[in-house]
Every structure is written in structure tokens, then in C-alpha cells.
Design an enzyme around this catalytic site. Structure first.
Site, PDB file in Angstrom:
ATOM      1  N   HIS A  85       0.862  -1.195   0.000  1.00 35.49           N
ATOM      2  CA  HIS A  85       0.000   0.000   0.000  1.00 35.49           C
ATOM      3  C   HIS A  85       0.890   1.234   0.000  1.00 35.49           C
ATOM      4  O   HIS A  85       1.976   1.237   0.594  1.00 35.49           O
ATOM      5  CB  HIS A  85      -0.871   0.007   1.254  1.00 35.49           C
ATOM      6  CG  HIS A  85      -1.394   1.370   1.622  1.00 35.49           C
ATOM      7  ND1 HIS A  85      -0.800   2.156   2.601  1.00 35.49           N
ATOM      8  CD2 HIS A  85      -2.435   2.101   1.136  1.00 35.49           C
ATOM      9  CE1 HIS A  85      -1.463   3.292   2.703  1.00 35.49           C
ATOM     10  NE2 HIS A  85      -2.449   3.289   1.839  1.00 35.49           N
ATOM     11  N   ARG A 138      -0.411  12.635  -0.426  1.00 34.08           N
ATOM     12  CA  ARG A 138      -1.575  13.511  -0.492  1.00 34.08           C
ATOM     13  C   ARG A 138      -1.230  14.930  -0.027  1.00 34.08           C
ATOM     14  O   ARG A 138      -0.253  15.152   0.687  1.00 34.08           O
ATOM     15  CB  ARG A 138      -2.707  12.959   0.373  1.00 34.08           C
ATOM     16  CG  ARG A 138      -2.324  12.743   1.822  1.00 34.08           C
ATOM     17  CD  ARG A 138      -3.393  11.987   2.603  1.00 34.08           C
ATOM     18  NE  ARG A 138      -3.003  11.815   3.997  1.00 34.08           N
ATOM     19  CZ  ARG A 138      -2.285  10.804   4.453  1.00 34.08           C
ATOM     20  NH1 ARG A 138      -1.871   9.857   3.631  1.00 34.08           N
ATOM     21  NH2 ARG A 138      -1.958  10.721   5.730  1.00 34.08           N
ATOM     22  N   HIS A 185      -8.106  -3.870  17.925  1.00 35.90           N
ATOM     23  CA  HIS A 185      -9.016  -4.927  18.363  1.00 35.90           C
ATOM     24  C   HIS A 185      -8.389  -6.315  18.236  1.00 35.90           C
ATOM     25  O   HIS A 185      -8.830  -7.263  18.883  1.00 35.90           O
ATOM     26  CB  HIS A 185     -10.326  -4.861  17.583  1.00 35.90           C
ATOM     27  CG  HIS A 185     -10.179  -5.107  16.112  1.00 35.90           C
ATOM     28  ND1 HIS A 185      -9.553  -4.231  15.272  1.00 35.90           N
ATOM     29  CD2 HIS A 185     -10.578  -6.154  15.336  1.00 35.90           C
ATOM     30  CE1 HIS A 185      -9.563  -4.703  14.044  1.00 35.90           C
ATOM     31  NE2 HIS A 185     -10.175  -5.886  14.052  1.00 35.90           N
TER      32      HIS A 185
END
Length: 307
Positions: free
Chosen positions: A112, A116, A181
């Protein structure tokens, strides 16, 4: 602080999209990118648009998405102002390139990257702008050589910008790409930076370009090294299981995904980062001393791979 040149940034991002697509097509040698230009209407939704480039069912890459977007709006969404309350109520302009590569062979890591630029403006006040981005690697079957090469390229991208830059953004990446999590990292990390403007526009832009330009230099050698490794049903099943972690992170934590959805962006382009196939299995555990267990024991732990 020197004035930001939005057109210069946009032109670089469009050129980078073409460079990456061409590099990946050449490596795949079977499939080509389909490019889909899209526009958003102004009004209740932000204006602007983008170009989504997607490669599917390739010989090397099962799916690859390289998305350029340039959107505007009358106010920043909550995902952008959560940590910068002073920006609430400002108009914004956001442009970036985001990509996710899902390889076919389980021994080739998923990768990935994104770079920006944001600018938030309000009448009578100075504009507030910043750069962000980075790249990270998510193997199913970790290899020390790949991890070292990836992080050494990340360090090389940072080297011209001073001592400690790589270490700072490597640590930020380890912290950011963490599934709270699950209590585990998404992969072996790389670089992550955000809110970069303290160097001034020119140097900050140079850094963003260095990160963008180093992505293919870091990833393609790993692809070539692993693309022809033999694998079977066991490795494929594990790859699909691990892709579930990618989906969980993108939908729960990823700032770019949340920003795109909250700002009324194009859903097809935002969710192109998702893998084409994925599986979940209740309470799965790897066999002791297996290659799958080694991923958790050695590679899903922050390490100083660049040394």
C-alpha cells in the site's frame, strides 16, 4: 513559509499514477489497467473528481488499484478535523494518490502507498496546508531479505531530509497500522507521515515526491524475487484469511477511507483497496512451529529492519 503551488502538486500526482501503472503492467505482463475518470457535482457533495486505475485478474497481481482524486468542499469532514479542531468550518481542497496491490502468489506481500496534499481556507485568514502519505508492506509469509530491502528503501527516501526522519516516520507507521481490536500490526510497516508543513512548501513537497518515487523501487524487487515461488491450497487459504485483516483495518481505522466516505467521495474508488477474495474463520490459530505461526512470532512485531 513559501506559498503552496497546488497545480504543481496535482501534475506530480498524475505523473506518478502513470509511472506506477506502467511499472506494474510491465511486471504483470498479462493484464492492463482500466482507467475510469469520474466527476463529482458541487452542492451537497464536494466538487472535483479523479481517475481510478484498476488491474484485475493479472498473472502476478490478482487486483491492483491506483487512484488519483482531487476533491473540494465547503467544510472538512470530521475525520480531518478530529485532531485539528481549529480547521472546523473551513473550505478544503484535497488531492492525492492512493494504491493497494493484492498479488496472486501468497509469497508476494500485499503493498500500500499514498501521497496527499490538503489545503484548508477561510476568508480573511491564512490558508492552512499540509502533506501526508507513506508506504507499508503486508506479507503473509515473511522473509528477512524482503523486510530489510523494503525498510532500506524507506530509509533512503528519508535520508536527504535530515537525521532521524526515517526513524520518526517508521515509528509512526508501526503505531498507525496497528489493529487495536486484534492487538497486532497489519504488517511490517514502512513510512507514515501527516500534517507535514514545518519545512515550508518546497521541502515538504520534495519529501512527498521522494516517498512517492521510492515506492516502486522498494516493491518491484520483492515481487520479482517471490512471484514464481510454488504454493498450494494451504498457502492460498492463509492468504485469504490474512486479507481479512486488511479489510478490518481499512474500514475501522484508515483515515483516507474515512475521509473519502465522510466527504461524499466516490465509493467505488474509495473501496477499490479491498481484496477481490477474502475469508474469515472463527477462532483460527496457526499450527505450532509452522510457517504461518512464524509470521506472528517474527514478522508481526516492530523491528529495526533497516540496520
Amino acid at each position: 513559509m513559501d506559498e503552496p503551488d497546488k497545480l504543481q502538486v496535482k501534475n506530480y500526482l498524475l505523473e506518478l499514477q502513470q509511472t506506477i501503472c506502467c511499472g506494474l503492467e510491465e511486471e504483470d505482463a498479462k493484464a492492463r489497467f482500466f482507467q475510469d475518470s469520474w466527476q463529482r457535482e458541487s452542492g451537497d457533495h464536494p466538487g472535483g473528481g479523479g481517475i481510478s486505475a484498476v488491474l484485475q485478474d493479472g498473472g502476478v497481481f490478482e487486483q491492483a488499484g491506483v487512484n488519483f482524486s482531487h476533491v473540494t468542499g465547503s467544510r472538512l469532514p470530521g475525520s480531518a478535523t478530529a485532531h485539528r479542531q481549529e480547521l472546523a468550518g473551513r473550505a478544503f481542497e484535497a488531492m492525492g494518490l492512493s494504491l493497494v496491490i493484492h498479488p496472486r502468489n501468497p509469497y508476494v506481500p500485499t503493498s500500500h502507498a499514498n501521497v496527499r496534499f490538503f489545503i484548508a481556507e477561510k476568508a480573511g485568514e491564512e490558508p492552512v496546508w499540509w502533506f501526508g502519505g507513506g508506504f507499508d508492506l503486508t506479507p503473509c509469509y515473511g522473509k528477512d531479505e524482503d523486510c530489510r530491502d523494503w525498510h532500506r528503501k524507506a530509509k533512503a527516501a528519508c535520508a536527504p531530509f535530515g537525521e532521524g526522519v526515517y526513524e520518526k516516520y517508521k515509528a509512526w507507521c508501526d503505531e498507525y497500522f496497528y489493529l487495536k481490536h486484534r492487538r497486532e500490526p497489519r504488517g511490517i510497516g514502512g513510512l507514515f507521515f501527516d500534517d507535514l508543513n514545518e519545512w515550508g512548501f518546497e521541502k515538504s513537497f520534495d519529501f512527498m515526491q521522494s516517498v512517492g518515487d521510492h515506492y516502486l523501487r522498494a516493491y518491484l524487487p520483492i515481487v520479482r524475487r517471490r512471484r514464481d515461488t510454488a504454493y498450494g491450497e494451504r498457502e492460498r487459504d492463509f492468504q485469504l484469511y490474512r486479507r481479512g485483516r486488511y479489510v478490518e483495518f481499512n474500514l475501522l481505522y484508515d483515515r483516507g477511507t474515512l475521509f473519502g466516505l465522510q466527504s461524499g467521495g466516490r465509493t467505488e474508488s474509495i473501496l477499490m483497496s479491498m481484496p477481490p477474495l477474502v475469508r474469515w474463520q472463527y477462532n483460527w490459530r496457526p499450527d505450532p512451529d509452522s510457517p504461518e505461526a512464524r509470521l506472528y512470532e517474527r514478522y508481526l512485531k516492530p523491528r529495526n529492519w533497516a540496520e
